[in-house]
Write an enzyme that holds these catalytic residues in place. Structure first.
Site, short mmCIF file in Angstrom:
data_model
loop_
_atom_site.label_atom_id
_atom_site.label_comp_id
_atom_site.label_asym_id
_atom_site.label_seq_id
_atom_site.Cartn_x
_atom_site.Cartn_y
_atom_site.Cartn_z
N ASP A 125 21.95 62.22 54.62
CA ASP A 125 21.03 63.22 55.12
C ASP A 125 21.81 64.03 56.17
OD1 ASP A 125 18.83 64.69 55.77
OD2 ASP A 125 17.64 63.03 56.57
N ASP A 170 18.59 55.78 56.97
CA ASP A 170 18.04 54.99 58.08
C ASP A 170 16.52 54.99 58.12
OD1 ASP A 170 17.57 57.59 58.79
OD2 ASP A 170 18.58 57.51 60.74
N ASP A 184 14.45 55.24 52.41
CA ASP A 184 15.85 55.16 51.97
C ASP A 184 16.20 53.83 51.31
OD1 ASP A 184 16.85 57.71 52.78
OD2 ASP A 184 16.78 57.05 54.85
N ASN A 214 57.95 31.14 37.64
CA ASN A 214 58.60 29.84 37.89
C ASN A 214 57.98 28.72 37.07
OD1 ASN A 214 60.32 31.02 39.70
ND2 ASN A 214 59.28 30.28 41.53
N ASN A 255 54.48 24.41 45.24
CA ASN A 255 53.28 25.25 45.27
C ASN A 255 52.74 25.41 46.69
OD1 ASN A 255 51.22 26.73 43.83
ND2 ASN A 255 49.84 25.03 44.26
N ASP A 261 52.63 28.87 49.16
CA ASP A 261 51.33 29.36 49.59
C ASP A 261 51.34 29.83 51.05
OD1 ASP A 261 49.96 29.11 47.24
OD2 ASP A 261 49.12 27.14 47.68
#
Length: 839
Positions: free
Chosen positions: A328, A588, A592, A656, A681, A685
């Site tokens: 608006d 608002d 709406d 891999n 692993n 990570d």
């Protein structure tokens, strides 16, 4: 809770007050505190403790992790205790890391959500005060007005023209009329006109009600599990799900084939099974949920520093992908401080009589508070002590007018103020300068032309009308045969710097569209002042005549929607989405909510009515588009960093594990033991967990981007294949050049695998050269730390337990050369890849 209250709608107000030991003045603060302890928070959510336990257990719910754990325990029973302990320890550490990250993220989000709590107005010690909805208890007296959410199941004590939206509970589209009274106990839920329910909201009118049930004891609470429909998945969530399923399919096929092949080659069955499962753990991006949560939570924290509060985390990605922003004008494109320019009669002359009637109406309203009434009260004050207010029909978004009945000198008078169109619709006569009333039919064109003249100068125009009336009370049906008195011309100047803000949004690839109920003339005037290019306007009347297909083709080129009815906003948003846009909507007001739900990103402001704040995904602490620009950039940074993890999981890690599966069919021994695969692993990570803090190149922030699974699949094929080429080069060097034995092979391959997977993160995190785009401090530190740990691990006491041994310097030099060549090759391939493939 007294048994009699199970059908409280069949009791009188006094009986319910007595049963709940309350009064018309409400509870005392002390009594309310005791009841909060007794009944618990007014919430449908689980207690935090159970959420923590659920979050911890969810880290270990992957079927692969569960099977691996069971197989490791079985291995221990068969005598291989050390390997079992190592595998279980690594699985536990991985799970705790994920839990720690996600717990931190959820704590941060909980603190942010507390900033935009929806509050209820209750009477405590006879005084009205706003408290969080979750603190409302049975016996509280709630004061309700248009836009308020109902904080519990309540019995009406008194009301005036109360309309409530119960669609969430009953499915009924039209608002329900509510009045106080007593109903039979067997009255159905949707017919209980004296009852208000949690999860519904006030459309118009005012009321006082006593809260009878809260939380899970409410009607909404009882069916909350059935009604708890997940919000539609964002495009990003859908993309991540598809990506996860794709990897799982590849993983399962690979694991089954490797296991069968190893059994065929007469390898120990349990060891082969553990090896296959460990490979699956390496292939599965089990950190993805934690990485996504941490990224989104960090994005939410960063956005909070820029006055943007995120209520629903996945909406951050849509915020960044947004390419159309609908708003608006009031308070976003303009200052939001409405001022009165003039009050004029039907001949366009300044009129104190018009201003007096407007002031009477504005000074006496008690329903929907709004800035127009405040502006009228501040513009000029009149002595209205001679007028006695008798009754009121509050403003609502269907009638678009406010009417109040007054008594003065034994005469009764209805004074009405509202949008010009709706005021003219209820008028049958016009008051002339001489004070005479003439028929409106011949004057309509003249009246409309005067309004358009005012509108073309940028003024919003309201109408003022009156009617002599007999009676002490009235309703909206009495708004008829009124006399049109004149106009109120309002102005709301454009915000300082708004043109630059809109230009900044355009530079980010976001097109701004204005949706307003104001006239075409006012809308065009504002648009020209704020510098939106080549305004193309569609009016509400034109929308009404247009099919959905025609609208879908027109919305792209239209940037101003004027004279729009509340129910047309949602239609515009849906048409924009169907046209292939990611749409943000800032609203608002009471009207709406449906558009906020329909948008990809529903945006509201802290000062919005309850129902708008509840419907929004994102809440701005200031109604300022500069805040929005900062939020869009942060959304794109979060999206870019989340995708980096996806790229990492699909390049070195995947390459891999894929290579290891292949070489296991050729070697007379397993290339890595199950515990060694898991430690590989785990170590790779660590750098990936710092991705949320990484820097993002400007080119990734300057335009909207969307989740593209085809692009990710292409990336995976190219960089996964590149990784495998260097993996097999490593295998060849270890076996043919360095003649490594079994332990040396595993140690060398472990070192090359971890270091290359960690280093490649620095390459694929950017589209630019690794020398031009600097990584974030924590990512660089984590990468260096993992490289050092990997190099030192074979020289520590843990080496023997893990099956490693120190390597001669020749091995280290060859491995260093392979890793260096891999990094250089990845840089070259990356440049070619981005030249030919677009995301």
């Amino acid at each position: 809770m007294p048994q009699a209250l199970s059908s409280f709608w069949s009791l009188s107000a006094e009986q319910v007050l007595q049963q709940l030991k309350s009064s018309h003045q409400g509870l005392s603060r002390q009594e309310a505190q005791q009841r909060l302890s007794e009944y618990g928070a007014n919430s449908l959510k689980q207690k935090r403790q159970s959420n923590v336990l659920t979050l911890l257990l969810s880290q270990f719910k992957s079927p692969i992790i569960l099977i691996l754990t069971a197989a490791a325990v079985l291995s221990g029973f068969l005598g291989d205790v050390i390997d079992t302990v190592i595998i279980l320890a690594i699985v536990l550490i991985s799970g705790l890391l994920g839990f720690w990250q996600e717990r931190g993220a959820s704590d941060a989000v909980a603190k942010l959500l507390a900033l935009v709590q929806v509050k209820a107005t209750v009477l405590r010690d006879g005084q009205a005060q706003a408290i969080p909805n979750q603190d409302v208890v049975p016996g509280d007296i709630v004061v309700l007005a248009a836009g308020n959410s109902i904080p519990g199941d309540c019995l009406l004590l008194e009301s005036k023209d109360l309309l409530v939206n119960e669609a969430a509970l009953t499915g009924e589209t039209y608002p329900a009329d509510k009045i106080s009274g007593v109903l039979p106990a067997e009255t159905g839920l949707s017919d209980r006109t004296n009852t208000l329910y949690l999860g519904t909201n006030v459309i118009s009118g005012t009321a006082n009600a006593i809260v009878v049930q809260t939380g899970k004891q409410t009607e909404f609470g009882k069916v909350s599990e059935r009604l708890k429909l997940r919000p539609p998945e964002t495009e990003f969530e859908t993309g991540l799900s598809k990506f996860g399923y794709f990897l799982m399919e590849v993983t399962l096929i690979l694991v089954v084939l490797i296991f069968l092949a190893n059994v065929y080659l007469h390898r120990p069955v349990l060891e082969s099974f553990l090896f296959s499962l460990a490979l699956a753990v390496g292939l599965t991006p089990q950190l993805l949920p934690a990485i996504v949560s941490v990224n989104l939570a960090r994005g939410a924290k960063q956005m909070a520093t820029k006055q943007v509060i995120v209520k629903r985390l996945p909406a951050i990605e849509n915020f960044g992908s947004m390419n159309v922003f609908c708003t608006d004008k009031t308070g976003t494109l303009t200052d939001g401080e409405v001022k009165i320019h003039s009050a004029v009669d039907v001949n366009g002359k300044e009129s104190d009589r018009v201003l007096l009637y407007a002031y009477l109406n504005a000074a006496s309203e008690s329903g929907y508070a709004n800035p127009i009434d405040a502006a009228i009260r501040e513009h000029k004050q009149f002595d209205i002590s001679g007028y006695q207010k008798l009754d009121e029909v509050p403003y609502d978004f269907n009638r678009k007018r406010l009417s109040i009945l007054f008594a003065k000198d034994n005469q009764h008078l209805i004074v009405t103020k509202g949008s010009l169109k709706t005021i003219l619709n209820v008028c049958s006569t016009v008051e002339t300068v001489e004070g005479k009333s003439i028929d409106i039919a011949d004057q309509r064109d003249k009246l409309q032309q005067q309004a358009e003249d005012l509108g073309s100068k940028g003024f919003r125009v309201l109408g003022v009308a009156y009617r002599n009336f007999k009676g002490e009370s009235f309703n909206k049906d009495d708004e008829t045969n009124m006399t049109f008195l004149g106009y109120l011309a309002l102005f709301d100047p454009p915000k300082a710097g708004i043109a630059d803000t809109l230009k900044a949004l355009r530079a980010l690839g976001v097109t701004t569209k204005m949706i307003t109920g104001d006239s075409r003339a006012v809308a065009l005037s504002i648009i020209q002042q704020v510098g939106l290019p080549e305004p193309k306007v569609l009016t509400g009347a034109e929308l009404h005549q247009m099919s959905d297909e025609a609208l879908m083709h027109r919305v792209g080129e239209t940037n101003v929607f004027a004279e729009v009815e509340p129910n047309q906003k949602e239609r515009i948003i849906i048409a924009l989405k169907k046209a292939g846009n990611v749409v943000g909507y800032l609203g608002d007001g009471i009207n709406d909510a449906s558009a906020l739900h329909a948008a990809d990103v529903g945006i509201s402001v802290e000062s919005a009515v309850d129902v708008a704040k509840e419907a929004a995904d994102i809440v701005l602490m200031q109604k300022d588009l500069n805040v929005l620009v900062a939020g869009v950039k942060e959304g794109r940074i979060t999206f870019a960093n989340t995708l980096k993890y996806v790229f990492m999981a699909t390049s070195a890690n995947f390459g891999n594990m894929f290579s290891m599966a292949g070489i296991s069919l050729v070697l007379p021994f397993l290339p890595l033991l199950p515990s060694q695969i898991l430690i590989t692993n785990l170590l790779t990570d660590f750098p990936e967990m710092t991705i949320a803090t990484d820097r993002v190149d400007k080119e990734l922030v300057n335009k909207p981007r969307r989740m593209n699974i085809t692009f990710i699949r292409n990336f995976m094929l190219v960089f996964g294949l590149l990784s495998s080429v260097f993996d097999y080069l490593t295998f060849g060097a270890l076996l043919l050049l360095l003649h490594a034995d079994q332990t040396q092979f595993r140690t060398g391959w472990f070192m090359e695998s971890v270091i290359s997977a960690s280093m490649i993160v620095l390459v694929i995190r950017t589209r630019q050269s690794i020398l031009k785009s600097k990584p974030g401090k924590y990512l660089l530190m984590a990468t260096i730390a993992i490289v050092i740990v990997t190099l030192l691990l074979p020289y520590t006491p843990l080496a023997g337990l893990l099956g490693f041994q120190p390597l001669p310097s020749a091995f280290l030099l060859v491995l260093a050369a392979i890793v260096g060549l891999y990094i250089l090759s990845a840089e070259t391939v990356k440049r070619v890849f981005y030249q030919h493939v677009h995301s």
